[in-house]
Design a protein around this motif. Structure first.
Motif, short mmCIF file in Angstrom:
data_model
loop_
_atom_site.label_atom_id
_atom_site.label_comp_id
_atom_site.label_asym_id
_atom_site.label_seq_id
_atom_site.Cartn_x
_atom_site.Cartn_y
_atom_site.Cartn_z
N HIS A 197 82.93 -20.04 -6.63
CA HIS A 197 82.10 -21.17 -7.06
C HIS A 197 82.82 -22.48 -6.75
N ASN A 198 82.07 -23.45 -6.22
CA ASN A 198 82.60 -24.79 -5.98
C ASN A 198 82.14 -25.68 -7.14
N TYR A 199 83.04 -25.98 -8.04
CA TYR A 199 82.70 -26.76 -9.22
C TYR A 199 82.28 -28.19 -8.89
N LEU A 200 82.68 -28.68 -7.75
CA LEU A 200 82.31 -30.02 -7.36
C LEU A 200 80.80 -30.14 -7.14
N ALA A 258 74.77 -33.12 0.17
CA ALA A 258 75.39 -32.59 1.39
C ALA A 258 76.40 -33.58 1.96
N MET A 259 76.03 -34.87 1.98
CA MET A 259 76.95 -35.89 2.51
C MET A 259 78.20 -36.00 1.63
N VAL A 260 78.00 -36.03 0.33
CA VAL A 260 79.14 -36.19 -0.59
C VAL A 260 80.05 -34.97 -0.52
N LEU A 261 79.48 -33.78 -0.57
CA LEU A 261 80.30 -32.57 -0.56
C LEU A 261 81.06 -32.40 0.75
N SER A 262 80.53 -32.94 1.84
CA SER A 262 81.25 -32.84 3.11
C SER A 262 82.43 -33.80 3.18
N LYS A 263 82.43 -34.84 2.32
CA LYS A 263 83.52 -35.83 2.34
C LYS A 263 84.61 -35.55 1.32
N MET A 264 84.28 -34.81 0.27
CA MET A 264 85.25 -34.60 -0.81
C MET A 264 85.89 -33.22 -0.69
N PRO A 265 87.12 -33.09 -1.15
CA PRO A 265 87.77 -31.78 -1.11
C PRO A 265 87.06 -30.82 -2.07
N PRO A 266 86.85 -29.58 -1.64
CA PRO A 266 86.16 -28.63 -2.50
C PRO A 266 86.99 -28.24 -3.72
N ALA A 267 86.32 -27.72 -4.73
CA ALA A 267 87.00 -27.26 -5.95
C ALA A 267 86.57 -25.82 -6.22
N TYR A 268 86.92 -24.93 -5.29
CA TYR A 268 86.53 -23.54 -5.39
C TYR A 268 87.41 -22.78 -6.36
N ALA A 269 86.81 -21.76 -6.97
CA ALA A 269 87.56 -20.84 -7.83
C ALA A 269 86.92 -19.46 -7.70
N SER A 270 87.75 -18.42 -7.84
CA SER A 270 87.24 -17.06 -7.75
C SER A 270 87.76 -16.15 -8.85
N THR A 271 88.69 -16.64 -9.67
CA THR A 271 89.23 -15.83 -10.78
C THR A 271 88.91 -16.53 -12.09
N ALA A 272 89.06 -15.80 -13.19
CA ALA A 272 88.79 -16.38 -14.51
C ALA A 272 89.70 -17.58 -14.76
N VAL A 273 90.97 -17.45 -14.42
CA VAL A 273 91.91 -18.56 -14.61
C VAL A 273 91.53 -19.72 -13.69
N GLY A 274 91.20 -19.43 -12.47
CA GLY A 274 90.80 -20.46 -11.52
C GLY A 274 89.55 -21.19 -11.99
N HIS A 275 88.59 -20.43 -12.53
CA HIS A 275 87.37 -21.06 -13.05
C HIS A 275 87.70 -22.00 -14.20
N ALA A 276 88.57 -21.58 -15.08
CA ALA A 276 88.95 -22.42 -16.22
C ALA A 276 89.63 -23.71 -15.75
N ILE A 277 90.56 -23.57 -14.82
CA ILE A 277 91.30 -24.73 -14.32
C ILE A 277 90.37 -25.68 -13.57
N ARG A 278 89.56 -25.15 -12.69
CA ARG A 278 88.68 -26.00 -11.89
C ARG A 278 87.63 -26.72 -12.74
N SER A 279 87.11 -26.03 -13.75
CA SER A 279 86.08 -26.66 -14.57
C SER A 279 86.64 -27.86 -15.33
N VAL A 280 87.92 -27.83 -15.66
CA VAL A 280 88.56 -28.96 -16.33
C VAL A 280 88.97 -30.02 -15.30
N THR A 281 89.49 -29.59 -14.18
CA THR A 281 89.98 -30.50 -13.15
C THR A 281 88.89 -31.44 -12.64
N VAL A 282 87.70 -30.90 -12.37
CA VAL A 282 86.65 -31.73 -11.80
C VAL A 282 86.07 -32.74 -12.79
N GLU A 283 86.39 -32.59 -14.06
CA GLU A 283 85.92 -33.54 -15.07
C GLU A 283 86.87 -34.73 -15.23
#
Length: 87
Positions: free
Chosen positions: A4-7, A37-62
């Motif tokens: 999932h890309n939280y961005l 589409a334009m914004v997501l192509s310019k910004m670094p993605p915030a992907y996660a695939s594990t439970a820990v990654g999902h937790a970290i990314r969901s906080v990071t993008v905020e």
């Protein structure tokens, strides 16, 4: 496996808010999708695939800095899309 890309959520929320508060912007689904589409192509993605990654990314993008950068990109993309809509 769920990746999932939280961005995407952030950009969708900011684009919807921008469209709601900016009456001169079209705000149709096509224009909002073009902005995303334009914004997501310019910004670094915030992907996660594990439970820990999902937790970290969901906080990071905020974080305020990421939110501010995304909002600037939304505004710039909206200006470009408004000048040349695809509908």
């Amino acid at each position: 496996m769920r990746v999932h890309n939280y961005l995407e959520e952030i950009v969708e929320r900011l684009t919807d808010n921008f469209a709601d508060r900016t009456p001169e912007f079209c705000g149709c689904e096509q224009c909002k999708a073009d902005i995303a589409a334009m914004v997501l192509s310019k910004m670094p993605p915030a992907y996660a695939s594990t439970a820990v990654g999902h937790a970290i990314r969901s906080v990071t993008v905020e974080q305020p800095a990421i939110q501010a950068k995304a909002m600037v990109e939304v505004i710039q993309a909206a200006e470009k899309i408004s000048a040349n809509p695809h509908h």
